[in-house]
Design a protein around this motif. Structure first.
Motif, mmCIF file in Angstrom:
data_model
loop_
_atom_site.group_PDB
_atom_site.id
_atom_site.type_symbol
_atom_site.label_atom_id
_atom_site.label_comp_id
_atom_site.label_asym_id
_atom_site.label_seq_id
_atom_site.Cartn_x
_atom_site.Cartn_y
_atom_site.Cartn_z
ATOM 1 N N THR A 258 0.830 -1.201 0.000
ATOM 2 C CA THR A 258 0.000 0.000 0.000
ATOM 3 C C THR A 258 0.865 1.251 0.000
ATOM 4 O OG1 THR A 258 -1.775 -1.128 1.187
ATOM 5 C CG2 THR A 258 -1.786 1.271 1.255
ATOM 6 N N VAL A 259 1.892 1.258 0.859
ATOM 7 C CA VAL A 259 2.777 2.419 0.945
ATOM 8 C C VAL A 259 3.524 2.624 -0.367
ATOM 9 C CG1 VAL A 259 4.860 3.336 2.052
ATOM 10 C CG2 VAL A 259 3.049 2.329 3.449
ATOM 11 N N VAL A 260 4.123 1.564 -0.890
ATOM 12 C CA VAL A 260 4.952 1.707 -2.090
ATOM 13 C C VAL A 260 4.113 2.048 -3.315
ATOM 14 C CG1 VAL A 260 6.514 0.504 -3.672
ATOM 15 C CG2 VAL A 260 6.791 0.245 -1.199
ATOM 16 N N PHE B 201 3.074 5.627 -3.123
ATOM 17 C CA PHE B 201 4.202 6.504 -3.417
ATOM 18 C C PHE B 201 4.514 6.540 -4.902
ATOM 19 C CE2 PHE B 201 8.845 6.690 -4.111
ATOM 20 C CZ PHE B 201 9.055 8.026 -3.763
ATOM 21 N N LEU B 202 4.514 5.386 -5.548
ATOM 22 C CA LEU B 202 4.868 5.335 -6.968
ATOM 23 C C LEU B 202 3.798 5.957 -7.857
ATOM 24 C CD1 LEU B 202 6.537 1.811 -7.237
ATOM 25 C CD2 LEU B 202 7.616 4.053 -6.985
ATOM 26 N N ALA B 203 2.599 6.153 -7.308
ATOM 27 C CA ALA B 203 1.542 6.823 -8.063
ATOM 28 C C ALA B 203 1.716 8.341 -8.067
ATOM 29 C CB ALA B 203 0.180 6.462 -7.484
ATOM 30 N N TYR C 260 7.176 10.243 2.540
ATOM 31 C CA TYR C 260 5.839 9.697 2.282
ATOM 32 C C TYR C 260 5.479 8.613 3.292
ATOM 33 C CZ TYR C 260 1.938 7.542 -0.188
ATOM 34 O OH TYR C 260 0.707 7.022 -0.515
ATOM 35 N N ALA C 261 6.385 7.651 3.506
ATOM 36 C CA ALA C 261 6.094 6.551 4.432
ATOM 37 C C ALA C 261 5.929 7.077 5.855
ATOM 38 C CB ALA C 261 7.223 5.510 4.373
ATOM 39 N N ARG C 262 6.755 8.008 6.249
ATOM 40 C CA ARG C 262 6.668 8.584 7.599
ATOM 41 C C ARG C 262 5.331 9.289 7.793
ATOM 42 N NH1 ARG C 262 8.720 13.332 10.319
ATOM 43 N NH2 ARG C 262 9.474 12.780 12.405
ATOM 44 N N ALA C 263 4.893 10.031 6.783
ATOM 45 C CA ALA C 263 3.613 10.737 6.878
ATOM 46 C C ALA C 263 2.446 9.755 6.932
ATOM 47 C CB ALA C 263 3.459 11.688 5.696
#
Length: 212
Positions: free
Chosen positions: A59-61, A64-66, A85-88
């Motif tokens: 979900t995270v990756v 992010f890639l979108a 992004y992951a931290r947020a």
């Protein structure tokens, strides 16, 4: 659980992982799925490997890639952007959780998610980074030619004995598959590797070359 492997050679990087997902408490009965995608190509220069809470990592990756412009980034810029992004996302999803278990902290801990980001800068310099949810996704630079994460103890022993920084991708692909196969023979939370040459066929060993 997973085994993530990244090896730097003279002509590029090899990124590899098993494809096993384990569901349930490992201290009791578990279910397994050997079709889990843990390797994501961010662009033609950079790949991302995911271990830990695999569905959450996907979900995270994928989110992010979108985002726009990831295709234009070199490895350091992309790693720093993924860190933010992951931290947020974790800060929003797990606001009331502790970052990791602590004595006298009654809050539940956030899920474990580990990432290896490896690839090339725009000037073709190779770099390997690791990030972990337990350290709030702080980027950690691996400057010794390889990155190992997940069920790592067997692979770390072997790579410290066998890895040759002067090796080429073709040899390192075999080494990566060997590390995963040997780990799988000792720990059922890691499945054996596949070595398709086509990433779209769920392969687990993918070479990256510095782009000309």
């Amino acid at each position: 659980m997973s085994l993530l492997v990244c090896l730097l050679g003279t002509d590029g990087l090899v990124l590899a992982t098993d494809s096993r997902g384990t569901f349930g408490d490992p201290r009791g009965a578990t279910a397994q799925n050997d079709l889990i995608k843990k390797l994501h190509l961010a662009n033609e220069r950079v790949g991302i490997l995911v271990a830990g809470a695999g569905d959450l990592g996907s979900t995270v990756v994928s989110g992010f890639l979108a985002l726009p412009d990831t295709a234009s980034l070199g490895v350091t810029e992309l790693t720093m952007a993924l860190h933010r992004y992951a931290r947020a996302q974790f800060g929003k999803w797990f606001e009331l959780f502790s970052i990791k278990p602590a004595v006298n902290d009654c809050r539940p801990a956030r899920p474990d998610l580990n990432l290896i980001v490896a690839g090339f800068e725009l000037n073709h310099e190779p770099k390997i980074f690791r990030m972990s949810s337990s350290l709030d996704f702080a980027p950690m630079l691996h400057n010794y030619g390889f990155g190992i994460d997940g069920v790592a103890q067997y692979a770390l022993y072997l790579v410290n004995r066998i890895y040759d920084p002067d090796a080429v991708i073709e040899d390192l692909k075999h080494l990566a598959a060997y590390l995963i196969t040997e780990t799988a023979s000792q720990d059922g939370k890691v499945g054996e590797s596949r070595s398709d040459s086509d990433y779209r066929s769920r392969e687990v060993s993918h070479p990256l070359h510095g782009c000309g």
